[in-house]
Design a protein around this motif. Structure first.
Motif, PDB file in Angstrom:
ATOM      1  N   CYS A   1      22.436  -8.175  -2.205  1.00  0.00           N
ATOM      2  CA  CYS A   1      23.457  -7.120  -2.231  1.00  0.00           C
ATOM      3  C   CYS A   1      24.294  -7.151  -3.498  1.00  0.00           C
ATOM      4  O   CYS A   1      24.993  -6.172  -3.800  1.00  0.00           O
ATOM      5  CB  CYS A   1      24.408  -7.283  -1.046  1.00  0.00           C
ATOM      6  N   ASP A   2      24.258  -8.247  -4.221  1.00  0.00           N
ATOM      7  CA  ASP A   2      25.111  -8.437  -5.392  1.00  0.00           C
ATOM      8  C   ASP A   2      25.060  -7.220  -6.315  1.00  0.00           C
ATOM      9  O   ASP A   2      23.980  -6.758  -6.696  1.00  0.00           O
ATOM     10  CB  ASP A   2      24.661  -9.688  -6.149  1.00  0.00           C
ATOM     11  N   SER A   3      26.230  -6.714  -6.679  1.00  0.00           N
ATOM     12  CA  SER A   3      26.314  -5.487  -7.483  1.00  0.00           C
ATOM     13  C   SER A   3      25.788  -5.660  -8.898  1.00  0.00           C
ATOM     14  O   SER A   3      25.591  -4.672  -9.621  1.00  0.00           O
ATOM     15  CB  SER A   3      27.774  -5.015  -7.547  1.00  0.00           C
TER      16      SER A   3
ATOM     17  N   SER B   1      17.776  -5.604  10.994  1.00  0.00           N
ATOM     18  CA  SER B   1      17.627  -4.560   9.989  1.00  0.00           C
ATOM     19  C   SER B   1      16.595  -4.924   8.931  1.00  0.00           C
ATOM     20  O   SER B   1      15.824  -4.059   8.473  1.00  0.00           O
ATOM     21  CB  SER B   1      18.971  -4.257   9.322  1.00  0.00           C
ATOM     22  N   THR B   2      16.568  -6.195   8.510  1.00  0.00           N
ATOM     23  CA  THR B   2      15.601  -6.594   7.496  1.00  0.00           C
ATOM     24  C   THR B   2      14.182  -6.450   8.013  1.00  0.00           C
ATOM     25  O   THR B   2      13.298  -5.919   7.327  1.00  0.00           O
ATOM     26  CB  THR B   2      15.861  -8.047   7.047  1.00  0.00           C
ATOM     27  N   SER B   3      13.939  -6.889   9.234  1.00  0.00           N
ATOM     28  CA  SER B   3      12.610  -6.778   9.830  1.00  0.00           C
ATOM     29  C   SER B   3      12.226  -5.310  10.025  1.00  0.00           C
ATOM     30  O   SER B   3      11.056  -4.938   9.846  1.00  0.00           O
ATOM     31  CB  SER B   3      12.566  -7.515  11.169  1.00  0.00           C
ATOM     32  N   ALA B   4      13.192  -4.470  10.375  1.00  0.00           N
ATOM     33  CA  ALA B   4      12.912  -3.051  10.568  1.00  0.00           C
ATOM     34  C   ALA B   4      12.514  -2.379   9.257  1.00  0.00           C
ATOM     35  O   ALA B   4      11.560  -1.584   9.203  1.00  0.00           O
ATOM     36  CB  ALA B   4      14.137  -2.348  11.159  1.00  0.00           C
TER      37      ALA B   4
ATOM     38  N   GLU C   1      16.596  -1.130  -9.291  1.00  0.00           N
ATOM     39  CA  GLU C   1      16.249   0.107  -9.993  1.00  0.00           C
ATOM     40  C   GLU C   1      16.655   0.053 -11.461  1.00  0.00           C
ATOM     41  O   GLU C   1      15.971   0.602 -12.329  1.00  0.00           O
ATOM     42  CB  GLU C   1      16.925   1.315  -9.315  1.00  0.00           C
ATOM     43  N   THR C   2      17.766  -0.625 -11.740  1.00  0.00           N
ATOM     44  CA  THR C   2      18.225  -0.765 -13.116  1.00  0.00           C
ATOM     45  C   THR C   2      17.379  -1.782 -13.867  1.00  0.00           C
ATOM     46  O   THR C   2      16.931  -1.534 -14.993  1.00  0.00           O
ATOM     47  CB  THR C   2      19.697  -1.201 -13.151  1.00  0.00           C
ATOM     48  N   ILE C   3      17.139  -2.927 -13.253  1.00  0.00           N
ATOM     49  CA  ILE C   3      16.389  -4.007 -13.907  1.00  0.00           C
ATOM     50  C   ILE C   3      14.976  -3.569 -14.261  1.00  0.00           C
ATOM     51  O   ILE C   3      14.460  -3.878 -15.342  1.00  0.00           O
ATOM     52  CB  ILE C   3      16.360  -5.252 -12.997  1.00  0.00           C
TER      53      ILE C   3
ATOM     54  N   PHE D   1      10.952   1.051  -2.964  1.00  0.00           N
ATOM     55  CA  PHE D   1      11.593   1.006  -1.662  1.00  0.00           C
ATOM     56  C   PHE D   1      12.394  -0.290  -1.653  1.00  0.00           C
ATOM     57  O   PHE D   1      11.806  -1.387  -1.680  1.00  0.00           O
ATOM     58  CB  PHE D   1      10.558   1.009  -0.541  1.00  0.00           C
ATOM     59  N   VAL D   2      13.709  -0.175  -1.653  1.00  0.00           N
ATOM     60  CA  VAL D   2      14.566  -1.338  -1.879  1.00  0.00           C
ATOM     61  C   VAL D   2      15.313  -1.744  -0.611  1.00  0.00           C
ATOM     62  O   VAL D   2      15.964  -0.920   0.036  1.00  0.00           O
ATOM     63  CB  VAL D   2      15.586  -1.061  -3.009  1.00  0.00           C
ATOM     64  N   LEU D   3      15.205  -3.009  -0.279  1.00  0.00           N
ATOM     65  CA  LEU D   3      15.976  -3.608   0.806  1.00  0.00           C
ATOM     66  C   LEU D   3      16.900  -4.643   0.180  1.00  0.00           C
ATOM     67  O   LEU D   3      16.438  -5.534  -0.530  1.00  0.00           O
ATOM     68  CB  LEU D   3      15.050  -4.282   1.819  1.00  0.00           C
ATOM     69  N   ARG D   4      18.194  -4.536   0.447  1.00  0.00           N
ATOM     70  CA  ARG D   4      19.142  -5.495  -0.106  1.00  0.00           C
ATOM     71  C   ARG D   4      19.957  -6.118   1.025  1.00  0.00           C
ATOM     72  O   ARG D   4      20.461  -5.409   1.909  1.00  0.00           O
ATOM     73  CB  ARG D   4      20.062  -4.809  -1.130  1.00  0.00           C
ATOM     74  N   ASN D   5      20.046  -7.430   0.987  1.00  0.00           N
ATOM     75  CA  ASN D   5      20.888  -8.141   1.934  1.00  0.00           C
ATOM     76  C   ASN D   5      21.485  -9.363   1.229  1.00  0.00           C
ATOM     77  O   ASN D   5      21.200  -9.600   0.055  1.00  0.00           O
ATOM     78  CB  ASN D   5      20.103  -8.544   3.197  1.00  0.00           C
TER      79      ASN D   5
END
Length: 214
Positions: A45-47, A83-86, A52-54, A63-67
């Motif tokens: 999650c770190d801003s 949520s991560t598994s979903a 997408e930028t990197i 398709f991005v998952l952030r936690n």
């Protein structure tokens, strides 16, 4: 008084006048035809470490998952909200992504919390503490090492956590079956915020190496 912070409205204005204006056809196509990304990124999650930028990707490419700390829990179909598994299920079973990249980063706050779990929780729920317990055994081993500096311990656990997440990904039947058939490939990567360097995990050795760029 606006309904959003002013800096967000300013950014949206720039987006509409710049990127959206230049890529409006692409957005229209994505809206009508749906998304078909080939790669899923599991990131923190770190801003400071936006995939997408990197990777300089446009809309519909990732398709991005952030936690917190880019962790993947093990496969547990227990009825608990996950949520991560979903998100993983949707990416693999519905979008049919061909690649999954677990990308960690330097100076990760979640990893720091795992290494210093003796401190008080941020709230009575201790959600971060519970989440970071996924890598509790590794954190305990690394944190007790007197042969490494604090910075070295941090980097070590950041990279170990990526290996943990990759192992947990393979506990999902939909992932392991497709990987076995050669239809899905898993990758590990680590991004250094301070230098912009990207390190990629060698699939054979597990070492993190700098990729050769043309």
């Amino acid at each position: 008084m606006t309904n959003l912070p002013e800096h967000l409205l300013h950014g949206y204005r720039n987006f509409m006048q710049g990127r959206y204006s230049a890529e409006s056809g692409r957005y229209t196509s994505l809206a009508h035809e749906g998304q078909h990304p080939e790669t899923m990124i599991i990131a923190c999650c770190d801003s400071r470490s936006a995939p997408e930028t990197i990777f300089d990707c446009g809309p519909g490419e990732l398709f991005v998952l952030r936690n917190v700390a880019n962790l993947v829990p093990p496969y547990e179909p227990d009825g608990v909200f996950r949520s991560t598994s979903a998100a993983l299920e949707f990416a693999v079973q519905s979008l049919r992504v061909k690649n999954i990249v677990v990308m960690g980063h330097g100076r990760c706050g979640g990893i720091k919390a795992a290494l210093n779990n003796g401190g008080p929780p941020l709230s009575p729920g201790d959600f971060i503490g519970r989440w970071m317990s996924l890598i509790g055994p590794a954190a305990e081993t690394v944190s007790t090492s007197t042969l490494m500096t604090a910075t070295e311990r941090q980097t070590a656990l950041e990279r170990i956590s990526i290996r943990y997440s990759l192992a947990n990904l393979r506990s999902f039947p939909c992932v392991s079956i497709l990987e076995g058939k050669g239809k899905l490939t898993l990758y590990g990567a680590w991004f250094d915020i301070s230098t912009g360097e990207l390190w990629v995990m060698n699939k054979e050795t597990g070492d993190f190496e700098r990729p050769e760029l043309d």
